[in-house]
Design a protein around this motif. Structure first.
Motif, mmCIF file in Angstrom:
data_model
loop_
_atom_site.group_PDB
_atom_site.id
_atom_site.type_symbol
_atom_site.label_atom_id
_atom_site.label_comp_id
_atom_site.label_asym_id
_atom_site.label_seq_id
_atom_site.Cartn_x
_atom_site.Cartn_y
_atom_site.Cartn_z
ATOM 1 N N CYS A 247 8.152 -15.352 0.740
ATOM 2 C CA CYS A 247 7.366 -15.546 -0.341
ATOM 3 C C CYS A 247 6.154 -14.835 -0.250
ATOM 4 C CB CYS A 247 7.122 -16.937 -0.538
ATOM 5 S SG CYS A 247 8.774 -18.011 -0.701
ATOM 6 N N ILE A 248 5.610 -14.344 -1.469
ATOM 7 C CA ILE A 248 4.189 -13.828 -1.580
ATOM 8 C C ILE A 248 3.596 -14.358 -2.661
ATOM 9 C CG2 ILE A 248 4.986 -11.640 -0.485
ATOM 10 C CD1 ILE A 248 5.315 -10.177 -3.352
ATOM 11 N N GLU A 249 2.246 -14.259 -2.531
ATOM 12 C CA GLU A 249 1.298 -14.750 -3.677
ATOM 13 C C GLU A 249 0.893 -13.656 -4.603
ATOM 14 O OE1 GLU A 249 0.623 -18.033 -4.338
ATOM 15 O OE2 GLU A 249 0.828 -18.829 -2.315
ATOM 16 N N ARG A 250 1.026 -12.454 -4.137
ATOM 17 C CA ARG A 250 0.391 -11.112 -4.865
ATOM 18 C C ARG A 250 1.503 -10.112 -4.407
ATOM 19 N NH1 ARG A 250 -4.737 -10.094 -6.491
ATOM 20 N NH2 ARG A 250 -4.455 -8.137 -5.895
ATOM 21 N N LEU A 251 1.557 -9.240 -5.469
ATOM 22 C CA LEU A 251 2.666 -8.027 -5.199
ATOM 23 C C LEU A 251 2.246 -7.125 -4.094
ATOM 24 C CD1 LEU A 251 3.810 -7.271 -8.893
ATOM 25 C CD2 LEU A 251 5.180 -8.323 -6.981
ATOM 26 N N ASP A 252 0.867 -6.776 -4.023
ATOM 27 C CA ASP A 252 0.165 -5.981 -3.006
ATOM 28 C C ASP A 252 0.532 -6.541 -1.643
ATOM 29 O OD1 ASP A 252 -1.643 -7.976 -3.491
ATOM 30 O OD2 ASP A 252 -3.314 -6.332 -3.717
ATOM 31 N N GLU A 253 0.849 -7.694 -1.689
ATOM 32 C CA GLU A 253 1.254 -8.152 -0.024
ATOM 33 C C GLU A 253 2.430 -7.478 0.493
ATOM 34 O OE1 GLU A 253 1.597 -12.309 0.346
ATOM 35 O OE2 GLU A 253 0.153 -12.839 -1.412
ATOM 36 N N LEU A 254 3.224 -7.003 -0.257
ATOM 37 C CA LEU A 254 4.145 -6.021 -0.136
ATOM 38 C C LEU A 254 4.169 -4.843 0.896
ATOM 39 C CD1 LEU A 254 6.749 -6.395 -3.121
ATOM 40 C CD2 LEU A 254 7.336 -7.362 -0.919
ATOM 41 N N VAL A 255 2.778 -4.056 0.390
ATOM 42 C CA VAL A 255 2.159 -3.128 1.089
ATOM 43 C C VAL A 255 2.380 -3.332 2.702
ATOM 44 C CG1 VAL A 255 0.329 -1.496 1.414
ATOM 45 C CG2 VAL A 255 1.008 -2.149 -0.888
ATOM 46 N N GLY A 256 1.815 -4.439 3.087
ATOM 47 C CA GLY A 256 1.644 -4.794 4.638
ATOM 48 C C GLY A 256 2.920 -5.118 5.058
ATOM 49 N N ILE A 257 4.001 -5.691 4.291
ATOM 50 C CA ILE A 257 5.333 -5.938 4.741
ATOM 51 C C ILE A 257 6.097 -4.884 4.933
ATOM 52 C CG2 ILE A 257 7.271 -6.868 3.997
ATOM 53 C CD1 ILE A 257 5.552 -9.386 2.521
ATOM 54 N N LEU A 258 5.864 -3.825 4.082
ATOM 55 C CA LEU A 258 6.629 -2.388 4.339
ATOM 56 C C LEU A 258 6.101 -1.597 5.452
ATOM 57 C CD1 LEU A 258 6.822 -1.670 0.471
ATOM 58 C CD2 LEU A 258 8.765 -2.305 2.016
ATOM 59 N N GLU A 259 4.817 -1.760 5.506
ATOM 60 C CA GLU A 259 4.102 -0.834 6.854
ATOM 61 C C GLU A 259 4.600 -1.652 8.125
ATOM 62 O OE1 GLU A 259 1.758 1.608 6.986
ATOM 63 O OE2 GLU A 259 2.802 2.143 4.736
ATOM 64 N N ASN A 260 4.754 -2.948 8.065
ATOM 65 C CA ASN A 260 4.815 -3.462 9.403
ATOM 66 C C ASN A 260 6.430 -3.897 9.584
ATOM 67 O OD1 ASN A 260 2.096 -3.513 10.031
ATOM 68 N ND2 ASN A 260 1.666 -5.241 8.843
#
Length: 266
Positions: A247-260
């Motif tokens: 679950c995420i609160e904002r779409l740009d949280e996916l950036v860190g998820i994809l990076e890590n």
């Protein structure tokens, strides 16, 4: 928007909206319900606002896509993005023209895409992956099946928009026909569990389905993809469901998820 659809058409929360329309007893009743749904979608599209973090995420994905293409001889191995929605085409085109100019989504799947059942069916996800040229013989079989259906319907394109509504209810009869054809397919076509497992394993690998509804999570889960729920005030219970990996609160949280690296709730 969906709450208004349910209230206007007297659809209980436990009943899928499109399923309700398909099961109405007469074609005039189904056509009237389609007009109602399209009217609500058309009204809400004028007040559309981008989800928080949308532009930051799109910028990251486009840069990542370009970097990978530059690094690999011949290009074409970057991040691929598709759009899979239960809306009819007009609101989708409005969204993309207003907030996603210059961002490539291919294919774009709506509830009117020929040969592809609407979510929560996993077919939309599989068609997107197959359309990218991924999945070897499994993807090829998906493409061939959809293309046969397109030829039969006279659509001419694998992700054709059928009956784009530009002036009121001009094409609601076409959408009713599409819904009825889809219902017939569901009764006629039952794939073996082995064939479905093969699609999940081959076409779901490396795919992330991001959405904000149970339909999104179920479609992604059944397709074999990782699922990410964008939380809002009304869908938090969906985050606890087995279909939801993250679950995420904002779409740009996916950036860190994809990076890590993607780590689900386990």
């Amino acid at each position: 928007m969906f709450r208004q659809m349910r209230t206007t058409l007297s659809i209980p929360p436990s009943t899928d909206i499109l399923t309700h329309i398909r099961t109405l007893p007469t074609r005039p009743a189904r056509a009237s319900a389609v007009r109602t749904i399209q009217s609500i979608e058309r009204r809400f599209m004028t007040s559309q606002q981008p989800q928080p973090g949308l532009h930051a995420l799109m910028s990251y994905l486009q840069q990542h896509q370009q970097h990978q293409s530059d690094a690999v001889e011949g290009g074409g191995n970057g991040v691929k993005m598709a759009l899979c929605t239960r809306n009819f085409p007009a609101p989708v085109e409005h969204l993309m023209g207003k907030f996603l100019q210059g961002v490539e989504f291919e294919p774009v799947v709506t509830r009117e895409t020929v040969g592809v059942r609407a979510k929560p069916s996993p077919e939309g996800v599989w068609w997107c992956v197959a359309k990218w040229g991924v999945g070897g013989s499994v993807g090829e079989r998906v493409r061939e099946r959809v293309e046969r259906e397109v030829d039969r319907e006279g659509g001419g394109r694998g992700s054709a928009f059928v009956g784009v509504v530009e002036d009121g209810d001009k094409h609601e009869g076409e959408e009713v026909k599409e819904m009825e054809r889809e219902e017939e397919e569901e009764e006629e076509e039952e794939e073996s569990e082995e064939a479905l497992r093969e699609k999940r394993e081959v076409l779901g690998r490396g795919v992330i389905m991001v959405g904000d509804s149970m339909d999104d999570m179920e479609a992604g889960y059944r397709a074999g993809a990782a699922t990410v729920l964008l939380l809002n005030e009304e869908n938090r219970a969906v985050g606890e469901h087995e279909f939801t990996d993250l679950c995420i609160e904002r779409l740009d949280e996916l950036v860190g998820i994809l990076e890590n690296g993607f780590v689900g709730k386990g």
